[in-house]
Design a protein around this motif. Structure first.
Motif, PDB file in Angstrom:
ATOM      1  N   GLU A 140      80.350 102.039  12.584  1.00 25.41           N
ATOM      2  CA  GLU A 140      80.602 100.720  13.189  1.00 25.41           C
ATOM      3  C   GLU A 140      79.445 100.089  13.955  1.00 25.41           C
ATOM      4  N   ALA A 141      79.650  98.933  14.000  1.00 18.94           N
ATOM      5  CA  ALA A 141      78.482  97.841  14.383  1.00 18.94           C
ATOM      6  C   ALA A 141      78.396  98.174  16.074  1.00 18.94           C
ATOM      7  N   ALA A 142      79.207  98.614  16.642  1.00 15.18           N
ATOM      8  CA  ALA A 142      79.091  98.893  17.933  1.00 15.18           C
ATOM      9  C   ALA A 142      78.067 100.051  18.198  1.00 15.18           C
ATOM     10  N   HIS A 143      78.219 100.980  17.337  1.00 19.68           N
ATOM     11  CA  HIS A 143      77.162 102.332  17.408  1.00 19.68           C
ATOM     12  C   HIS A 143      75.853 101.775  16.709  1.00 19.68           C
ATOM     13  N   ARG A 144      75.797 100.819  16.021  1.00 19.76           N
ATOM     14  CA  ARG A 144      74.633 100.551  15.551  1.00 19.76           C
ATOM     15  C   ARG A 144      73.687  99.560  16.534  1.00 19.76           C
ATOM     16  N   VAL A 145      74.390  98.991  17.336  1.00 20.43           N
ATOM     17  CA  VAL A 145      73.779  97.953  18.393  1.00 20.43           C
ATOM     18  C   VAL A 145      74.717  98.366  19.644  1.00 20.43           C
ATOM     19  N   PRO A 146      74.410  99.833  20.267  1.00 20.34           N
ATOM     20  CA  PRO A 146      74.969 100.334  21.409  1.00 20.34           C
ATOM     21  C   PRO A 146      74.804  99.587  22.770  1.00 20.34           C
ATOM     22  N   PHE A 147      75.738  99.426  23.663  1.00 19.98           N
ATOM     23  CA  PHE A 147      75.545  99.106  24.831  1.00 19.98           C
ATOM     24  C   PHE A 147      74.219  99.883  25.644  1.00 19.98           C
ATOM     25  N   LEU A 148      73.686  99.352  26.385  1.00 23.27           N
ATOM     26  CA  LEU A 148      72.728 100.048  27.314  1.00 23.27           C
ATOM     27  C   LEU A 148      73.235 100.821  28.195  1.00 23.27           C
ATOM     28  N   GLU A 149      74.157 100.127  29.209  1.00 25.02           N
ATOM     29  CA  GLU A 149      74.622 100.590  30.253  1.00 25.02           C
ATOM     30  C   GLU A 149      75.743 101.542  30.100  1.00 25.02           C
ATOM     31  N   TYR A 150      76.561 101.570  28.957  1.00 25.46           N
ATOM     32  CA  TYR A 150      77.887 102.156  28.846  1.00 25.46           C
ATOM     33  C   TYR A 150      77.704 103.152  27.705  1.00 25.46           C
ATOM     34  N   SER A 151      76.523 103.681  27.108  1.00 24.89           N
ATOM     35  CA  SER A 151      76.604 104.403  26.002  1.00 24.89           C
ATOM     36  C   SER A 151      75.743 105.674  26.287  1.00 24.89           C
ATOM     37  N   SER A 152      75.030 105.746  27.108  1.00 23.25           N
ATOM     38  CA  SER A 152      73.938 106.646  27.198  1.00 23.25           C
ATOM     39  C   SER A 152      74.555 108.330  27.031  1.00 23.25           C
ATOM     40  N   ARG A 153      75.556 108.393  27.619  1.00 22.53           N
ATOM     41  CA  ARG A 153      75.836 109.824  27.355  1.00 22.53           C
ATOM     42  C   ARG A 153      76.031 110.141  25.841  1.00 22.53           C
ATOM     43  N   ASP A 154      76.538 109.656  25.139  1.00 28.69           N
ATOM     44  CA  ASP A 154      76.673 109.899  23.725  1.00 28.69           C
ATOM     45  C   ASP A 154      75.380 109.497  22.935  1.00 28.69           C
ATOM     46  N   ILE A 155      74.453 108.922  23.476  1.00 28.86           N
ATOM     47  CA  ILE A 155      73.313 108.751  22.509  1.00 28.86           C
ATOM     48  C   ILE A 155      72.199 109.047  23.129  1.00 28.86           C
ATOM     49  N   ASP A 156      71.117 109.687  22.445  1.00 26.72           N
ATOM     50  CA  ASP A 156      69.873 109.770  23.335  1.00 26.72           C
ATOM     51  C   ASP A 156      69.014 108.482  22.679  1.00 26.72           C
ATOM     52  N   PHE A 157      68.945 107.575  23.530  1.00 27.28           N
ATOM     53  CA  PHE A 157      67.941 106.358  23.110  1.00 27.28           C
ATOM     54  C   PHE A 157      66.535 106.592  22.751  1.00 27.28           C
ATOM     55  N   GLY A 158      65.989 107.719  23.165  1.00 25.92           N
ATOM     56  CA  GLY A 158      64.742 108.074  23.021  1.00 25.92           C
ATOM     57  C   GLY A 158      64.456 108.508  21.563  1.00 25.92           C
ATOM     58  N   LYS A 159      65.593 109.204  21.159  1.00 24.91           N
ATOM     59  CA  LYS A 159      65.414 109.538  19.856  1.00 24.91           C
ATOM     60  C   LYS A 159      65.903 108.875  18.657  1.00 24.91           C
ATOM     61  N   ARG A 160      66.205 107.501  18.992  1.00 26.91           N
ATOM     62  CA  ARG A 160      66.686 106.408  18.036  1.00 26.91           C
ATOM     63  C   ARG A 160      65.404 106.058  17.211  1.00 26.91           C
ATOM     64  N   PRO A 161      65.582 105.765  15.788  1.00 20.97           N
ATOM     65  CA  PRO A 161      64.515 105.192  15.282  1.00 20.97           C
ATOM     66  C   PRO A 161      64.364 103.664  15.635  1.00 20.97           C
ATOM     67  N   SER A 162      62.921 103.326  15.496  1.00 23.78           N
ATOM     68  CA  SER A 162      62.916 102.039  15.475  1.00 23.78           C
ATOM     69  C   SER A 162      63.021 101.038  14.326  1.00 23.78           C
ATOM     70  N   PRO A 163      63.583  99.777  14.605  1.00 26.60           N
ATOM     71  CA  PRO A 163      63.714  99.217  15.490  1.00 26.60           C
ATOM     72  C   PRO A 163      65.033  99.412  16.307  1.00 26.60           C
ATOM     73  N   ARG A 164      65.151  99.802  17.544  1.00 28.96           N
ATOM     74  CA  ARG A 164      66.279  99.983  18.413  1.00 28.96           C
ATOM     75  C   ARG A 164      66.912  98.559  18.668  1.00 28.96           C
ATOM     76  N   LEU A 165      68.266  98.725  18.421  1.00 28.26           N
ATOM     77  CA  LEU A 165      69.015  97.452  18.957  1.00 28.26           C
ATOM     78  C   LEU A 165      70.043  97.942  19.967  1.00 28.26           C
ATOM     79  N   PHE A 166      69.930  97.040  21.116  1.00 29.28           N
ATOM     80  CA  PHE A 166      70.914  97.359  22.159  1.00 29.28           C
ATOM     81  C   PHE A 166      71.691  95.876  22.404  1.00 29.28           C
ATOM     82  N   THR A 167      72.967  96.290  23.067  1.00 24.48           N
ATOM     83  CA  THR A 167      73.733  95.259  23.766  1.00 24.48           C
ATOM     84  C   THR A 167      73.887  95.492  25.295  1.00 24.48           C
ATOM     85  N   THR A 168      73.901  94.251  25.985  1.00 23.69           N
ATOM     86  CA  THR A 168      73.928  94.728  27.428  1.00 23.69           C
ATOM     87  C   THR A 168      74.599  93.310  28.135  1.00 23.69           C
TER      88      THR A 168
END
Length: 295
Positions: free
Chosen positions: A72-100
């Motif tokens: 899902e697009a919502a997983h490709r461009v995850p919410f910064l403030e609402y997703s972090s429990r499911d996603i380790d942002f530090g491990k995401r490959p670049s370029p990282r895309l965020f929604t906020t």
């Protein structure tokens, strides 16, 4: 009793959704490590957020364009403030895309060195308000105002997720020089999606073939997104809020000027007065009606 308290959490002067909000991350947002090639979509709620997630997913991921990967697009461009429990942002490959949805004063400090890119999408606030009204009346969790009159009061007072619309758009615009930011108008994207996609590609430094651009425009059209489970956000909302009250789509209309079907003449005049007062001397243009060009 203030029915908003049930789902709103005020943090550093800004209203978040309490169920999904990660206080741990938010306490430390200032120090969240930004990479030079990060891309952030910033919106006030109901201003084209899901659309932007789809457009960026299509621009950046060939497997999204060609539908060779079921994400899902919502997983490709995850919410910064609402997703972090499911996603380790530090491990995401670049370029990282965020929604906020966060205001300019809560964003990670690292965004101010102007390397990472921000796309800010704004939409005329009457349509934002009416879209918002439908949205919160669709999900029982929100205990919503049941008339547009009641909701308008709530919206103008900023007692909604995202707080005061005027503060959000003005804050980001007035502090634009701190950031590498591109403002996009929802209504312009609506009227000419192709030009908007090309403008975004240029800002992002993404050089797409004509064939790829065509695919982005086709798959990011409202009609195509509405029935596309990878794009329409309904699975994500279902996971977060449970079933809806009524049938129908999360992506409801996506039109310009739908406020005319909701607001009385008097409500509209009241809204205009407040808009004029809040936004006088504000240089960004707004489109209020599907037939008008920029005023």
């Amino acid at each position: 009793e203030d029915h908003n308290n049930i789902y709103l959490l005020k943090f550093k002067g800004f209203y978040f959704h309490c169920a999904a909000f990660d206080t741990g991350l938010s306490e430390n947002l200032d120090d969240f490590e930004i990479r030079d090639d990060d891309v952030f979509v910033v919106t006030y709620p109901k201003s084209g957020t899901i659309w932007a997630q789809q457009i960026l997913s299509l621009i950046y991921f060939e497997e999204h364009r060609k539908r060779t990967e079921n994400l899902e697009a919502a997983h490709r461009v995850p919410f910064l403030e609402y997703s972090s429990r499911d996603i380790d942002f530090g491990k995401r490959p670049s370029p990282r895309l965020f929604t906020t949805h966060i205001p300019y004063y809560l964003v990670p400090r690292g965004l101010k060195d102007k390397k990472a890119k921000i796309i800010y999408i704004y939409r005329n606030p009457k349509d934002v308000m009416c879209s918002y009204f439908h949205y919160i009346n669709t999900y029982p969790v929100f205990k919503a105002a049941d008339t547009i009159e009641a909701f308008m009061k709530q919206f103008l007072e900023g007692k909604v997720l995202g707080s005061v619309w005027f503060d959000h758009v003005r804050g980001w615009y007035e502090h634009r020089n701190y950031f590498n930011i591109q403002f996009m108008m929802y209504e312009e994207m609506k009227k000419d999606l192709r030009s908007s996609v090309l403008k975004l590609c240029k800002f992002l430094g993404e050089d797409l073939s004509e064939e790829a651009v065509n695919a982005v425009v086709r798959q990011a059209s409202f009609e195509n997104m509405k029935d596309d489970p990878l794009a329409n956000f309904e699975n994500t909302l279902y996971r977060g809020f449970g079933p809806k009250l009524q049938e129908g789509h999360f992506l409801r209309k996506g039109t310009i000027g739908d406020w005319k079907n909701h607001m009385t003449v008097q409500q509209n005049e009241r809204f205009d007065k407040i808009f004029q007062k809040q936004m006088k001397d504000f240089p960004l243009q707004f489109i209020w009606d599907v037939n008008e060009t920029q005023n």
